[in-house]
Design a protein around this motif. Sequence first.
Motif, short mmCIF file in Angstrom:
data_model
loop_
_atom_site.label_atom_id
_atom_site.label_comp_id
_atom_site.label_asym_id
_atom_site.label_seq_id
_atom_site.Cartn_x
_atom_site.Cartn_y
_atom_site.Cartn_z
N ASN A 157 -46.16 49.41 51.81
CA ASN A 157 -47.12 49.34 52.90
C ASN A 157 -46.73 48.31 53.96
O ASN A 157 -46.89 48.53 55.16
CB ASN A 157 -48.51 49.02 52.35
CG ASN A 157 -49.08 50.14 51.51
OD1 ASN A 157 -48.76 51.31 51.75
ND2 ASN A 157 -49.88 49.80 50.52
N PHE A 158 -46.25 47.14 53.50
CA PHE A 158 -45.91 46.07 54.42
C PHE A 158 -44.45 45.65 54.28
O PHE A 158 -44.07 44.58 54.74
CB PHE A 158 -46.80 44.85 54.16
CG PHE A 158 -48.26 45.17 54.14
CD1 PHE A 158 -48.87 45.71 55.25
CD2 PHE A 158 -49.02 44.93 53.01
CE1 PHE A 158 -50.22 46.02 55.25
CE2 PHE A 158 -50.36 45.23 52.99
CZ PHE A 158 -50.97 45.77 54.12
N SER A 159 -43.67 46.47 53.65
CA SER A 159 -42.29 46.07 53.38
C SER A 159 -41.39 47.28 53.24
O SER A 159 -41.85 48.40 53.09
CB SER A 159 -42.24 45.24 52.08
OG SER A 159 -42.61 46.05 50.97
N ARG A 160 -40.11 46.98 53.30
CA ARG A 160 -39.11 47.98 52.96
C ARG A 160 -38.00 47.29 52.19
O ARG A 160 -37.85 46.06 52.27
CB ARG A 160 -38.57 48.67 54.21
CG ARG A 160 -37.76 47.80 55.14
CD ARG A 160 -37.39 48.56 56.41
NE ARG A 160 -36.48 47.82 57.27
CZ ARG A 160 -36.87 46.90 58.16
NH1 ARG A 160 -38.16 46.61 58.26
NH2 ARG A 160 -35.98 46.29 58.92
N VAL A 161 -37.21 48.05 51.46
CA VAL A 161 -36.12 47.48 50.68
C VAL A 161 -34.82 48.13 51.14
O VAL A 161 -34.72 49.35 51.22
CB VAL A 161 -36.32 47.71 49.17
CG1 VAL A 161 -35.19 47.05 48.37
CG2 VAL A 161 -37.67 47.15 48.73
N LYS A 162 -33.85 47.28 51.45
CA LYS A 162 -32.55 47.78 51.90
C LYS A 162 -31.45 47.37 50.93
O LYS A 162 -31.54 46.33 50.26
CB LYS A 162 -32.22 47.23 53.29
CG LYS A 162 -32.95 47.92 54.43
CD LYS A 162 -32.47 47.43 55.77
CE LYS A 162 -33.05 48.25 56.92
NZ LYS A 162 -32.50 49.63 56.95
N LEU A 163 -30.43 48.19 50.88
CA LEU A 163 -29.21 47.82 50.17
C LEU A 163 -28.44 46.85 51.05
O LEU A 163 -28.28 47.06 52.25
CB LEU A 163 -28.36 49.06 49.90
CG LEU A 163 -26.97 48.82 49.28
CD1 LEU A 163 -27.10 48.26 47.87
CD2 LEU A 163 -26.18 50.12 49.26
N GLY A 164 -27.97 45.75 50.45
CA GLY A 164 -27.19 44.77 51.19
C GLY A 164 -25.94 44.40 50.42
O GLY A 164 -25.81 44.69 49.23
N VAL A 165 -25.03 43.74 51.11
CA VAL A 165 -23.80 43.24 50.47
C VAL A 165 -23.60 41.79 50.91
O VAL A 165 -23.65 41.48 52.11
CB VAL A 165 -22.57 44.08 50.86
CG1 VAL A 165 -21.29 43.44 50.33
CG2 VAL A 165 -22.70 45.50 50.32
N HIS A 166 -23.37 40.91 49.93
CA HIS A 166 -23.08 39.50 50.23
C HIS A 166 -21.64 39.41 50.72
O HIS A 166 -20.71 39.83 50.03
CB HIS A 166 -23.28 38.66 48.98
CG HIS A 166 -23.27 37.18 49.23
ND1 HIS A 166 -22.10 36.48 49.40
CD2 HIS A 166 -24.28 36.28 49.35
CE1 HIS A 166 -22.38 35.20 49.60
NE2 HIS A 166 -23.70 35.06 49.59
N LEU A 167 -21.45 38.87 51.91
CA LEU A 167 -20.14 38.95 52.56
C LEU A 167 -19.10 38.04 51.92
O LEU A 167 -17.90 38.28 52.08
CB LEU A 167 -20.29 38.59 54.05
CG LEU A 167 -21.13 39.59 54.86
CD1 LEU A 167 -21.32 39.09 56.28
CD2 LEU A 167 -20.48 40.97 54.86
N LEU A 168 -19.51 37.02 51.18
CA LEU A 168 -18.55 36.18 50.47
C LEU A 168 -18.30 36.68 49.05
O LEU A 168 -17.16 36.83 48.62
CB LEU A 168 -19.06 34.73 50.42
CG LEU A 168 -18.82 33.86 51.65
CD1 LEU A 168 -19.42 32.48 51.42
CD2 LEU A 168 -17.34 33.74 51.97
N ALA A 169 -19.38 36.94 48.32
CA ALA A 169 -19.25 37.34 46.92
C ALA A 169 -18.93 38.82 46.76
O ALA A 169 -18.58 39.25 45.66
CB ALA A 169 -20.54 37.00 46.16
N LYS A 170 -19.08 39.61 47.83
CA LYS A 170 -18.85 41.05 47.78
C LYS A 170 -19.73 41.71 46.72
O LYS A 170 -19.30 42.60 46.00
CB LYS A 170 -17.37 41.37 47.51
CG LYS A 170 -16.39 40.64 48.39
CD LYS A 170 -16.61 40.91 49.86
CE LYS A 170 -15.58 40.17 50.72
NZ LYS A 170 -15.86 40.33 52.17
N GLU A 171 -20.97 41.27 46.64
CA GLU A 171 -21.91 41.77 45.65
C GLU A 171 -22.99 42.60 46.33
O GLU A 171 -23.59 42.18 47.33
CB GLU A 171 -22.57 40.60 44.91
CG GLU A 171 -23.52 41.00 43.81
CD GLU A 171 -22.82 41.35 42.51
OE1 GLU A 171 -23.48 41.86 41.60
OE2 GLU A 171 -21.61 41.09 42.40
#
Length: 478
Positions: free
Chosen positions: A94-108
């Motif tokens: 309702n008040f949020s969304r969830v995105k896939l992300g990647v940590h640019l240093l850890a590549k996680e």
Amino acid sequence: MAKTRHHMRSITGSTQINTYSPYGNNRNGEFPSSNSDPSAANVNVSFGKNEKKNLTPYEKLLYDLQYDTHFKAEEKAGRLIGFYRLYKDIGLGNFSRVKLGVHLLAKEEVAIKILDKTKLDNKTQRLLLREITSMENLYHPNIIRLYEVIETPNAIHIVTEYAPGGDLYTHITSEGKIPEDEAKHIFAQITAAVDHMHSKNIIHRDIKSENVFFVKEHLIKIGDFGFSTYSEKNQPLTTFCGSPPYAAPELYRDENYIGIYVDIWAMGITLFFMVTGLMPFRAENMGKLKKSIIDGHYSIPGSVSYQCQELINGLLNHEITERWSIKQIRSCSWLTHQNFPKEFNPFSMNINNYYTSSNVTKISTSIPTKSSIEYETYLRLQKLGITSEYLQVMNKNSDDKNFSNFDMINGTYRILLHRLQKQSNVLERDDMYAEKFNEDFPSLQNHMITSYRRTGERKSKQNLNQSQTHNAKVCIIL
């Protein structure tokens, strides 16, 4: 909350880097009011001619966040926050969304829950703080791990472990009920996770199939702690939380309830759904659903084994004093010979609690067995360019003397630490990553990683298949 600014100079002597942590350690029950963006706008890097080629990955990322036009365009478009690049949506609330992300240093790969600050009232902020606090205090292989929290002028970003295999609800609705042999394995992990929560006096209050996520085909993790709370044993609670079909009868008929029994009831509903593909209490509207749950009449299909029926009936007992305990669940005949994963060692989630200058000197000369994973994490940070010199200066100049959830370096530390913890667990271990790590740190190959691998293999010989291909689905209720 006072702003915390860290000043440091690289070992080259010519690169000035200022990184900003907008929170520090917040313990006052309120979100800070800072409107500062913790990404490129608060990073200042200056160079002499042709010096960029000598930067570490960490320094280069700071430079790119500040000066690279592509990075600046991504940030403006909302595709970059802190050290994370954002990709597709994987959930919506309702008040949020969830995105896939990647940590640019850890590549996680990570899941980033983004909440619109303009829609957060006081109640929702309290729930959000509980969610963060609960996750920070849990360290179990069957519970989603918190990595970092980032605030911008318009949003709060909660960065957590990513479970790529989708949720249990989607799996059952698309594939049908789960065979009991497989259901035993999944439910044992759910039981171990809830046992860990309750041992920390944390009540989830929203256990359901939508909040059980697959990391691999045989590995699940419980997530979404938005309704969680801290509760002493037998302390009465009064707030109705959770999903109505999973709600215990005392939530509908009483003014208060005991949290652990509500979680156990929801485990019973989840188990029923797993082995039948149906919900035990079904109705066309809320009033009839409430009456059905209070009356307590349900029917278990005859295809379900007697031992599983016995467990379901124990979990869905209307009398809370007779409802089965975690101890009874663990020892029931249906779960005989099942493995209940143990919690991780409670390593510090704040890097400077361990890596003061004296500790760094000590572990460099003599590696304590109990701290080998932390030492490996430190070596990985060094390889990225986050050296002891940076950590010591940041610790010295920090206003609160403590890195927190709201710090990009500490977020990097947590991701790397958790990755190594997972490598020590036979259920979670990624052999491809282990090979890559051994290439990076050959001197530690036999001393550390191999010892964890052998220990894990002695504990279990189960054959684990590859990850599921279902898209991840995250259920957010706010």
